[in-house]
Design an enzyme around this catalytic site. Structure first.
Site, PDB file in Angstrom:
ATOM      1  N   HIS A  17     -28.562  45.660  11.038  1.00 13.59           N
ATOM      2  CA  HIS A  17     -28.892  44.809   9.663  1.00 13.59           C
ATOM      3  C   HIS A  17     -30.112  45.348   8.775  1.00 13.59           C
ATOM      4  O   HIS A  17     -31.169  45.450   9.296  1.00 13.59           O
ATOM      5  CB  HIS A  17     -29.494  43.474   9.845  1.00 13.59           C
TER       6      HIS A  17
ATOM      7  N   TYR B  66     -33.677  38.028  -7.331  1.00 13.52           N
ATOM      8  CA  TYR B  66     -34.927  38.864  -7.324  1.00 13.52           C
ATOM      9  C   TYR B  66     -34.832  40.392  -7.747  1.00 13.52           C
ATOM     10  O   TYR B  66     -33.667  40.866  -7.676  1.00 13.52           O
ATOM     11  CB  TYR B  66     -35.780  38.954  -5.842  1.00 13.52           C
TER      12      TYR B  66
ATOM     13  N   THR C 217     -28.293  40.449  -2.030  1.00 15.59           N
ATOM     14  CA  THR C 217     -27.836  39.573  -2.956  1.00 15.59           C
ATOM     15  C   THR C 217     -28.181  40.197  -4.218  1.00 15.59           C
ATOM     16  O   THR C 217     -27.741  39.780  -5.370  1.00 15.59           O
ATOM     17  CB  THR C 217     -28.340  38.201  -3.043  1.00 15.59           C
TER      18      THR C 217
ATOM     19  N   ARG D 290     -19.999  38.981   3.756  1.00 12.93           N
ATOM     20  CA  ARG D 290     -21.282  38.375   3.935  1.00 12.93           C
ATOM     21  C   ARG D 290     -21.297  36.888   2.925  1.00 12.93           C
ATOM     22  O   ARG D 290     -21.109  37.114   1.908  1.00 12.93           O
ATOM     23  CB  ARG D 290     -22.533  38.809   3.707  1.00 12.93           C
TER      24      ARG D 290
ATOM     25  N   ARG E  84     -32.339  29.909  -2.179  1.00  9.21           N
ATOM     26  CA  ARG E  84     -33.257  30.728  -3.292  1.00  9.21           C
ATOM     27  C   ARG E  84     -32.628  32.094  -3.557  1.00  9.21           C
ATOM     28  O   ARG E  84     -33.201  32.867  -4.337  1.00  9.21           O
ATOM     29  CB  ARG E  84     -34.676  30.795  -2.405  1.00  9.21           C
TER      30      ARG E  84
ATOM     31  N   ASP F 232     -33.858  44.979   9.310  1.00  8.22           N
ATOM     32  CA  ASP F 232     -33.893  44.259   8.183  1.00  8.22           C
ATOM     33  C   ASP F 232     -34.748  45.118   6.785  1.00  8.22           C
ATOM     34  O   ASP F 232     -35.085  44.611   5.994  1.00  8.22           O
ATOM     35  CB  ASP F 232     -34.687  42.906   8.080  1.00  8.22           C
TER      36      ASP F 232
ATOM     37  N   ASN G 168     -38.193  40.199  -0.003  1.00 11.04           N
ATOM     38  CA  ASN G 168     -38.914  39.065  -0.416  1.00 11.04           C
ATOM     39  C   ASN G 168     -39.851  38.505   0.742  1.00 11.04           C
ATOM     40  O   ASN G 168     -40.073  37.471   0.870  1.00 11.04           O
ATOM     41  CB  ASN G 168     -37.782  37.714  -0.185  1.00 11.04           C
TER      42      ASN G 168
HETATM   43  O1  LIG Z   1     -32.497  40.708   4.263  1.00 10.65           O
HETATM   44  C1  LIG Z   1     -32.332  39.537   4.562  1.00 10.65           C
HETATM   45  O2  LIG Z   1     -31.402  39.231   5.555  1.00 10.65           O
HETATM   46  C2  LIG Z   1     -32.942  38.241   4.157  1.00 10.65           C
HETATM   47  C3  LIG Z   1     -33.213  37.919   2.880  1.00 10.65           C
HETATM   48  C4  LIG Z   1     -32.483  38.694   1.505  1.00 10.65           C
HETATM   49  C5  LIG Z   1     -31.122  38.719   1.605  1.00 10.65           C
HETATM   50  O3  LIG Z   1     -30.440  38.303   2.506  1.00 10.65           O
HETATM   51  C6  LIG Z   1     -30.465  39.268   0.430  1.00 10.65           C
HETATM   52  O4  LIG Z   1     -31.072  39.378  -0.460  1.00 10.65           O
HETATM   53  O5  LIG Z   1     -29.307  39.351   0.400  1.00 10.65           O
HETATM   54  C7  LIG Z   1     -33.945  36.876   2.462  1.00 10.65           C
HETATM   55  O6  LIG Z   1     -34.432  36.186   3.419  1.00 10.65           O
HETATM   56  O7  LIG Z   1     -34.573  36.794   1.304  1.00 10.65           O
END
Ligand SMILES: O=C(O)/C=C(\CC(=O)C(=O)O)C(=O)O
Length: 308
Positions: free
Chosen positions: A34, A52, A80, A127, A133, A260, A265
């Site tokens: 991940h 973001y 995201t 995903r 958020r 990760d 964030n």
């Molecule tokens: O990196 C991760 O898994 C967690 C994230 C970011 C995320 O999932 C994304 O932006 O797609 C989070 O909790 O902000």
């Protein structure tokens, strides 16, 4: 580390520079299952609908970290901030010499040809994100239609949600037709007991549904009282470790781990990724467990053609 064309979200923390070399030797062929690439924004722009704007985090920087920490391969998960535009992900996969596979984000209108092109680049899953958020939710009917389209390719579905939302999402998750991989143990509140009602529900989800897997990742995101992976601390995030340990012991064939990186964030601190790797020894204390968590399980899911 600023992007040339995008301004980072206020308070954004860039990843840790100059991570330590882990003293924990990872098994040969270990997979960081991940991690993300961000941009670079001037080449692969961030999506207009993003919640973001990160710092850039390139494929070269990811591959250098992989080698430094002792991993052999990466699973790159579409973040995201890139929405459904998988170009940065695909570019990283195609540049990896087969050492990276991916998890994409797609829309309901995706065609079989587009899925095939992603597959050829190394994508093996999609995903579905339920963290408010981070995304505006897609209708469940659309997600079900996507699931039906990707299932024939042997792909799996990665789901990201927070523990309080599990009861409401239970029926949807348990009706998905593929292998399902939960990000970060379903984000438990680790100030609650590891054998309390909330985490027991997550354990029940995995116990009753043998197609559901979990990543034991992100202690740095979940920890409330643990020491931080900074300043040489090899015993960081001990408040999260019992949750991951419980899943490792109960479901040794359905757990994965990832850094990760670049840790989007985080607000409090940015972990030293070398010290984050030391955390693995607390959740998978034996070499046999680390072999399952870091090699056998991710290989079965992402490189099945290489598994005898
Ligand atoms: O990196 C991760 O898994 C967690 C994230 C970011 C995320 O999932 C994304 O932006 O797609 C989070 O909790 O902000």
């Amino acid at each position: 580390m600023s992007s040339t064309v995008f301004e980072k979200t206020a308070g954004w923390l860039d990843w840790y520079q100059g991570p330590s070399k882990p003293s924990l030797a990872l098994p040969a062929g270990a997979v960081d299952a991940h991690c993300h690439v961000f941009g670079p924004g001037d080449q692969f722009p961030y999506a207009p609908e993003r919640k973001y704007t990160p710092c850039d985090a390139s494929k070269e920087q990811l591959f250098a970290l992989r080698d430094h920490l002792g991993f052999a391969r990466n699973v790159i998960v579409q973040a995201t901030c890139h929405g459904k535009d998988n170009r940065a992900l695909v570019d990283a996969l195609l540049s990896s010499d087969g050492k990276a596979r991916g998890v994409a984000t797609v829309g309901v209108d995706i065609s079989t040809e587009e899925i095939q092109a992603l597959h050829d680049a190394g994508v093996r899953g999609v995903r579905f994100n339920f963290v408010k958020r981070l995304v505006d939710f897609m209708p469940k009917a659309d997600l079900e239609a996507i699931a039906a389209k990707i299932a024939p390719f042997g792909w799996h579905i990665v789901i990201y949600f927070e523990a309080p939302d599990l009861p409401e999402l239970w029926d949807f998750f348990t009706n998905l037709p593929t292998t399902v991989v939960v990000d970060h143990m379903g984000r438990p509140d680790v100030s609650k007991p590891v054998d309390g009602e909330e985490f027991n529900l997550f354990v029940k989800l995995m116990a009753e549904h043998p197609n559901i897997w979990s990543k034991l990742s992100c202690p740095e995101r979940l920890s409330k009282t643990g020491l931080k992976a900074l300043d040489g601390e090899k015993n960081a995030y001990q408040d999260v470790a019992p949750f991951a340990r419980r899943l490792m012991q109960l479901f040794p064939e359905r757990v994965l781990w990832g850094t990760d990186w670049p840790h989007p964030n985080l607000k409090d601190h940015m972990p030293d990724d070398g010290l984050l790797v030391e955390y693995i020894a607390h959740i998978a204390p034996t070499a046999a467990e680390r072999q399952q968590l870091l090699v056998d399980n991710p290989m079965r899911l992402y490189w099945p053609e290489e598994v005898a």
